[in-house]
Motif scaffolding. Structure first.
Motif, PDB file in Angstrom:
ATOM      1  N   MET B 109     -20.838  -9.244   0.919  1.00 13.48           N
ATOM      2  CA  MET B 109     -21.479  -8.535  -0.207  1.00 13.48           C
ATOM      3  C   MET B 109     -22.951  -8.279   0.081  1.00 13.48           C
ATOM      4  O   MET B 109     -23.483  -7.219  -0.236  1.00 13.48           O
ATOM      5  CB  MET B 109     -21.368  -9.371  -1.489  1.00 13.48           C
ATOM      6  CG  MET B 109     -19.967  -9.459  -2.028  1.00 13.48           C
ATOM      7  SD  MET B 109     -19.680  -8.264  -3.316  1.00 13.48           S
ATOM      8  CE  MET B 109     -20.312  -9.155  -4.706  1.00 13.48           C
ATOM      9  N   PRO B 114     -20.815  -4.233  -2.486  1.00 13.04           N
ATOM     10  CA  PRO B 114     -19.506  -4.506  -3.080  1.00 13.04           C
ATOM     11  C   PRO B 114     -18.469  -3.412  -2.804  1.00 13.04           C
ATOM     12  O   PRO B 114     -17.331  -3.521  -3.244  1.00 13.04           O
ATOM     13  CB  PRO B 114     -19.828  -4.547  -4.578  1.00 13.04           C
ATOM     14  CG  PRO B 114     -20.954  -3.573  -4.733  1.00 13.04           C
ATOM     15  CD  PRO B 114     -21.760  -3.675  -3.467  1.00 13.04           C
ATOM     16  N   TRP B 115     -18.868  -2.384  -2.045  1.00 10.16           N
ATOM     17  CA  TRP B 115     -18.010  -1.209  -1.895  1.00 10.16           C
ATOM     18  C   TRP B 115     -16.849  -1.449  -0.956  1.00 10.16           C
ATOM     19  O   TRP B 115     -16.954  -2.150   0.038  1.00 10.16           O
ATOM     20  CB  TRP B 115     -18.841  -0.017  -1.393  1.00 10.16           C
ATOM     21  CG  TRP B 115     -20.055   0.193  -2.214  1.00 10.16           C
ATOM     22  CD1 TRP B 115     -21.339  -0.090  -1.874  1.00 10.16           C
ATOM     23  CD2 TRP B 115     -20.106   0.685  -3.550  1.00 10.16           C
ATOM     24  NE1 TRP B 115     -22.189   0.191  -2.905  1.00 10.16           N
ATOM     25  CE2 TRP B 115     -21.467   0.679  -3.945  1.00 10.16           C
ATOM     26  CE3 TRP B 115     -19.153   1.141  -4.461  1.00 10.16           C
ATOM     27  CZ2 TRP B 115     -21.873   1.098  -5.206  1.00 10.16           C
ATOM     28  CZ3 TRP B 115     -19.565   1.555  -5.708  1.00 10.16           C
ATOM     29  CH2 TRP B 115     -20.913   1.536  -6.065  1.00 10.16           C
ATOM     30  N   SER B 116     -15.752  -0.786  -1.310  1.00  5.36           N
ATOM     31  CA  SER B 116     -14.559  -0.845  -0.479  1.00  5.36           C
ATOM     32  C   SER B 116     -14.671   0.208   0.624  1.00  5.36           C
ATOM     33  O   SER B 116     -15.154   1.302   0.389  1.00  5.36           O
ATOM     34  CB  SER B 116     -13.339  -0.560  -1.361  1.00  5.36           C
ATOM     35  OG  SER B 116     -12.205  -0.353  -0.580  1.00  5.36           O
ATOM     36  N   LYS B 117     -14.241  -0.127   1.818  1.00  3.20           N
ATOM     37  CA  LYS B 117     -14.290   0.818   2.944  1.00  3.20           C
ATOM     38  C   LYS B 117     -12.874   1.149   3.400  1.00  3.20           C
ATOM     39  O   LYS B 117     -11.995   0.291   3.380  1.00  3.20           O
ATOM     40  CB  LYS B 117     -15.056   0.192   4.114  1.00  3.20           C
ATOM     41  CG  LYS B 117     -16.538   0.055   3.875  1.00  3.20           C
ATOM     42  CD  LYS B 117     -17.249  -0.276   5.172  1.00  3.20           C
ATOM     43  CE  LYS B 117     -18.747  -0.228   5.027  1.00  3.20           C
ATOM     44  NZ  LYS B 117     -19.256   1.026   4.482  1.00  3.20           N
ATOM     45  N   ILE B 209      -5.315   1.928   6.468  1.00  2.55           N
ATOM     46  CA  ILE B 209      -4.212   1.984   5.488  1.00  2.55           C
ATOM     47  C   ILE B 209      -4.590   1.212   4.234  1.00  2.55           C
ATOM     48  O   ILE B 209      -4.489   1.704   3.115  1.00  2.55           O
ATOM     49  CB  ILE B 209      -2.924   1.397   6.093  1.00  2.55           C
ATOM     50  CG1 ILE B 209      -2.501   2.218   7.318  1.00  2.55           C
ATOM     51  CG2 ILE B 209      -1.801   1.388   5.058  1.00  2.55           C
ATOM     52  CD1 ILE B 209      -1.370   1.597   8.102  1.00  2.55           C
ATOM     53  N   ILE B 210      -5.020  -0.049   4.429  1.00  2.00           N
ATOM     54  CA  ILE B 210      -5.270  -0.938   3.291  1.00  2.00           C
ATOM     55  C   ILE B 210      -6.725  -0.855   2.827  1.00  2.00           C
ATOM     56  O   ILE B 210      -7.022  -1.051   1.657  1.00  2.00           O
ATOM     57  CB  ILE B 210      -4.964  -2.393   3.698  1.00  2.00           C
ATOM     58  CG1 ILE B 210      -3.486  -2.555   3.989  1.00  2.00           C
ATOM     59  CG2 ILE B 210      -5.388  -3.359   2.627  1.00  2.00           C
ATOM     60  CD1 ILE B 210      -3.166  -3.895   4.606  1.00  2.00           C
ATOM     61  N   PHE B 213     -12.442  -4.769   1.480  1.00  2.00           N
ATOM     62  CA  PHE B 213     -13.403  -4.999   0.409  1.00  2.00           C
ATOM     63  C   PHE B 213     -13.665  -6.501   0.331  1.00  2.00           C
ATOM     64  O   PHE B 213     -12.842  -7.312   0.732  1.00  2.00           O
ATOM     65  CB  PHE B 213     -12.904  -4.430  -0.927  1.00  2.00           C
ATOM     66  CG  PHE B 213     -11.615  -5.009  -1.423  1.00  2.00           C
ATOM     67  CD1 PHE B 213     -10.401  -4.557  -0.910  1.00  2.00           C
ATOM     68  CD2 PHE B 213     -11.591  -5.987  -2.401  1.00  2.00           C
ATOM     69  CE1 PHE B 213      -9.203  -5.079  -1.361  1.00  2.00           C
ATOM     70  CE2 PHE B 213     -10.396  -6.514  -2.861  1.00  2.00           C
ATOM     71  CZ  PHE B 213      -9.197  -6.064  -2.341  1.00  2.00           C
ATOM     72  N   GLU B 215     -13.608  -8.860  -1.760  1.00  5.19           N
ATOM     73  CA  GLU B 215     -12.823  -9.833  -2.521  1.00  5.19           C
ATOM     74  C   GLU B 215     -11.375  -9.933  -2.029  1.00  5.19           C
ATOM     75  O   GLU B 215     -10.531 -10.477  -2.734  1.00  5.19           O
ATOM     76  CB  GLU B 215     -12.830  -9.443  -4.011  1.00  5.19           C
ATOM     77  CG  GLU B 215     -14.226  -9.350  -4.618  1.00  5.19           C
ATOM     78  CD  GLU B 215     -14.880 -10.700  -4.803  1.00  5.19           C
ATOM     79  OE1 GLU B 215     -14.154 -11.690  -4.976  1.00  5.19           O
ATOM     80  OE2 GLU B 215     -16.123 -10.775  -4.774  1.00  5.19           O
ATOM     81  N   GLU B 219      -6.153 -12.560  -1.321  1.00  8.34           N
ATOM     82  CA  GLU B 219      -4.974 -11.681  -1.369  1.00  8.34           C
ATOM     83  C   GLU B 219      -4.270 -11.659  -0.015  1.00  8.34           C
ATOM     84  O   GLU B 219      -3.049 -11.776   0.085  1.00  8.34           O
ATOM     85  CB  GLU B 219      -5.507 -10.280  -1.687  1.00  8.34           C
ATOM     86  CG  GLU B 219      -4.585  -9.350  -2.400  1.00  8.34           C
ATOM     87  CD  GLU B 219      -5.325  -8.091  -2.807  1.00  8.34           C
ATOM     88  OE1 GLU B 219      -6.390  -8.201  -3.450  1.00  8.34           O
ATOM     89  OE2 GLU B 219      -4.841  -7.012  -2.465  1.00  8.34           O
ATOM     90  N   ILE B 220      -5.057 -11.527   1.044  1.00  3.21           N
ATOM     91  CA  ILE B 220      -4.521 -11.480   2.404  1.00  3.21           C
ATOM     92  C   ILE B 220      -3.951 -12.834   2.792  1.00  3.21           C
ATOM     93  O   ILE B 220      -2.882 -12.943   3.403  1.00  3.21           O
ATOM     94  CB  ILE B 220      -5.623 -11.052   3.404  1.00  3.21           C
ATOM     95  CG1 ILE B 220      -6.098  -9.639   3.109  1.00  3.21           C
ATOM     96  CG2 ILE B 220      -5.149 -11.200   4.827  1.00  3.21           C
ATOM     97  CD1 ILE B 220      -5.034  -8.579   3.278  1.00  3.21           C
ATOM     98  N   ASP B 250      10.481  -6.047   0.462  1.00  2.00           N
ATOM     99  CA  ASP B 250       9.471  -5.660  -0.534  1.00  2.00           C
ATOM    100  C   ASP B 250       9.403  -4.142  -0.662  1.00  2.00           C
ATOM    101  O   ASP B 250       9.314  -3.602  -1.768  1.00  2.00           O
ATOM    102  CB  ASP B 250       8.104  -6.220  -0.131  1.00  2.00           C
ATOM    103  CG  ASP B 250       7.057  -5.998  -1.213  1.00  2.00           C
ATOM    104  OD1 ASP B 250       6.085  -5.268  -0.970  1.00  2.00           O
ATOM    105  OD2 ASP B 250       7.219  -6.549  -2.324  1.00  2.00           O
ATOM    106  N   SER B 261       9.413  -5.376  -8.755  1.00  3.43           N
ATOM    107  CA  SER B 261       8.586  -5.397  -7.546  1.00  3.43           C
ATOM    108  C   SER B 261       7.496  -6.452  -7.609  1.00  3.43           C
ATOM    109  O   SER B 261       6.974  -6.880  -6.584  1.00  3.43           O
ATOM    110  CB  SER B 261       7.954  -4.022  -7.313  1.00  3.43           C
ATOM    111  OG  SER B 261       7.071  -3.705  -8.373  1.00  3.43           O
ATOM    112  N   MET B 262       7.154  -6.859  -8.827  1.00  2.09           N
ATOM    113  CA  MET B 262       6.069  -7.840  -8.985  1.00  2.09           C
ATOM    114  C   MET B 262       6.400  -9.144  -8.267  1.00  2.09           C
ATOM    115  O   MET B 262       5.516  -9.857  -7.816  1.00  2.09           O
ATOM    116  CB  MET B 262       5.877  -8.101 -10.486  1.00  2.09           C
ATOM    117  CG  MET B 262       4.636  -8.859 -10.839  1.00  2.09           C
ATOM    118  SD  MET B 262       3.142  -7.843 -10.886  1.00  2.09           S
ATOM    119  CE  MET B 262       3.321  -6.994 -12.438  1.00  2.09           C
TER     120      MET B 262
END
Lengths: 350, 286
Positions: B109, B114-117, B209-210, B213, B215, B219-220, B250, B261-262
């Protein structure tokens, strides 16, 4: 400032500090003090921070939060404590229904932002069929729900609805399953919106994209997507390209100080603080809850996003803009192509 | 038919993205028994460093190399200075690496905001193949091929080389292996570096593709953990099998049963954990 909505934090903080600076740090003879807390985009933390602000810091008003899941939690607590509460950005109409009359939504409801866009998509853009892709939680469902509600009311047909789980990394199954229609209505939180649009174009799909609360795709997000992002249509309460003298002056001076243009979220914070300051002026500096709440219901003021006031229930009355992405010499951004002026920012009552 | 083919390809490309993420974690946890909760953070750092390098020098392949090497160096420091002192102390490893997640997230950060690339696809892999109404990008084919190459390389190293034999011996009985004169400390460090490099490279390759960012670490990590638990720790075959199962099921789940799908991936995870706690091809109990 952290968590899933960390991307919004710096713009919000900058806008609040800038408004405070413009106000000279005081209003109606009273010194202004801004206490900023980070809720980490977590409802439990949000309530803890609100409790700290009210019980320890003894604040006169709470502005925010911004995340759709945090707002009802905080609203519930602040209604119990009878603290005036002005929320950032659009939220579910249910937030106002916690009772107490102390909650104010200047930027209106999630569905309201989408509703005018649904009308525009049918009437002005001539779309008759639509496929929907939406992040499957309250904000996504209600933003796009507003669009589809208006679209279907006008006679349009939603031929497919794909709710997509939050945090999805790969949209390819949904894109492969997407049925052909005149338009794609979509909405995701900022990171997912950028990812979805990138993968949408990589999949070679050519249907026009329409998104309520369009500014979740920030100028920097649009730049990452590139030239293909030009031409996306959306709706929203603010863009830095609003062609009013007040906004032009605001954007110019804001960018001199902060380099990046103000965000819609930042301007929602600016509007919240501005409305509060006007209420304090109206009470002659009396910041007791009952007086401020009464004053807020009567206040009407100019902000970079236009003129704002409230219904007796605390719902915002303001301007809603129809937007389209453009490429400027120095950045990508959202240009205004139409406007719904001084409208109650919710779905019209039947 | 075209939709089924598109989903098979989508499932495979998603599976290999998962494989790239999970293979490093499987190696580190499987070989060294180190619970590295910062693996997702290493993925994220690799993405940001690699993207910055690729944009600066306009060279995708240089970005990939720098992503892997820089995270390898960070991995070396982490192992030598911190994790090497916490052998068999899982709680301490978890706390330390969780702290690193927050530190790395904040560093990103500070430096990148905070921007996503989103990464840019190299010219050699741009374009797409048409399947009915749908384009399947060549870059996703590239991910599948790269993933297969990495799998073959890691499998060969692990199963067909002397070093691999020593790694496997150490996994079975570390003390005995050391007693036989193998410098297992060096091998452990090398495996950790390799696992970290895999994470960093995965971050850069996944970025077009993904995206990337600040945060995204947890998740990963969650995805990687699900894959290694399903496939089994300690070998790349397990990581590949887990990735294929999760990726394809999935994908088809989201295409044909979107309401469920959740939790498709988590359902598989629970079933495998109950039926075979070591994972489908696992050698090590968690």
């Amino acid at each position: 400032m952290t968590g899933e909505n960390a991307i919004l934090g710096p713009g919000l903080k900058a806008a609040l500090e800038y408004r405070l600076e413009q106000a000279g740090g005081q209003v109606a003879g009273r010194k202004l003090e801004l206490v900023i807390e980070d809720d980490g985009t977590n409802p439990t933390t949000s309530v803890d921070k609100a409790r700290k602000l009210v019980e320890q810091d003894k604040v006169d008003v709470v502005l925010g939060p911004v995340h759709g899941a945090c707002a009802p939690a905080v609203a519930n607590f602040l209604t119990a404590s009878k603290t005036p509460h002005i929320i950032f950005m659009q939220k579910s109409i249910g937030v106002l229904q916690f009772g107490g009359g102390n909650i104010f939504l200047p930027f209106g409801t999630l569905s309201g932002t989408g509703y005018s866009l649904g009308l525009y998509a049918y009437d002005k853009l001539g779309y008759k069929t639509a496929t929907v892709a939406v992040e499957d939680f309250v904000s996504g469902q209600q933003f796009v729900g507003g669009v589809t509600s208006a679209f279907e009311k006008k006679g349009g047909t939603i031929i497919q609805n794909q709710p997509i789980k939050p945090g999805t990394l790969d949209f390819s199954p949904n894109l492969a399953a997407m049925k052909q229609a005149d338009v794609v209505f979509f909405w995701f939180t900022p990171v997912l919106a950028q990812r979805f649009v990138t993968q949408y174009f990589a999949a070679g799909l050519k249907m026009p994209l329409v998104i309520p609360n369009a500014t979740v795709l920030f100028p920097k997000s649009l730049a990452e997507i590139g030239e293909k992002s030009v031409g996306i249509v959306g709706s929203g309460p603010y863009t830095a390209l609003i062609d009013s003298p007040m906004n032009k002056s605001y954007v110019e001076s804001f960018m001199k100080k902060y380099v990046n243009p103000p965000t819609a979220e930042g301007v929602s914070a600016d509007a919240a603080l501005t409305l509060y300051l006007e209420a304090v002026k109206a009470t002659g500096g009396d910041t007791s809850s009952a007086k401020i709440i009464e004053a807020l219901k009567k206040v009407k003021t100019e902000t970079p996003a236009g003129t704002f006031s409230f219904t007796p229930e605390g719902l915002g009355i303001g301007d809603l803009y129809i937007l389209k992405t453009v490429k400027l010499p120095d950045r990508y951004d959202w240009a205004v192509i139409d406007k719904y002026s001084q409208t109650t920012l919710d779905i019209p009552k039947q | 038919m075209e939709v089924i083919l598109a989903n098979i390809l989508n499932g495979l490309s998603y599976a290999f993205i998962l494989f790239l993420i999970a293979s490093g974690l499987s190696l580190i946890f499987g070989v060294m028994g180190i619970l590295n909760l910062a693996h997702g953070a290493l993925y994220m750092l690799g993405a940001f460093i690699g993207l910055t390098a690729a944009n600066h020098w306009h060279n995708f392949f240089l970005g990939a190399v720098l992503a892997a090497v820089s995270i390898g160096i960070i991995g070396l420091v982490l192992e030598r200075v911190f994790l090497g002192r916490l052998y068999k102390k899982l709680s301490e490893q978890a706390l330390l690496t969780l702290g690193l997640v927050y530190i790395f997230g904040n560093v990103v950060m500070w430096i990148w905001g905070p921007w996503s690339k989103m990464g840019t696809v190299p010219a050699i892999l741009s374009g797409a193949i048409r399947i009915g109404n749908f384009n399947f990008p060549f870059y996703r084919f590239g991910i599948i091929v790269i993933g297969l190459v990495i799998f073959v390389g890691l499998w060969w190293l692990h199963d067909k080389t002397r070093i691999g034999a020593r790694i496997r011996a150490g996994m079975e009985d570390k003390e005995m292996t050391i007693g036989l004169g193998v410098n297992y400390g060096v091998i452990s460090t090398a495996v950790f570096i390799l696992g970290a490099m895999m994470g960093g490279l995965a971050g850069f390759l996944g970025a077009p593709i993904i995206g990337a960012f600040p945060e995204m670490s947890m998740e990963i990590l969650l995805l990687a953990m699900i894959v290694v638990v399903v496939g089994g720790l300690g070998n790349v075959q397990g990581a590949l099998l887990g990735s294929l199962i999760i990726g394809i099921i999935d994908t088809f789940g989201r295409a044909y049963f979107p309401d469920f799908s959740m939790f498709t991936a988590y359902l598989i995870f629970i079933i495998v954990l109950l039926a075979k706690p070591t994972g489908l091809l696992g050698r090590i109990k968690i």
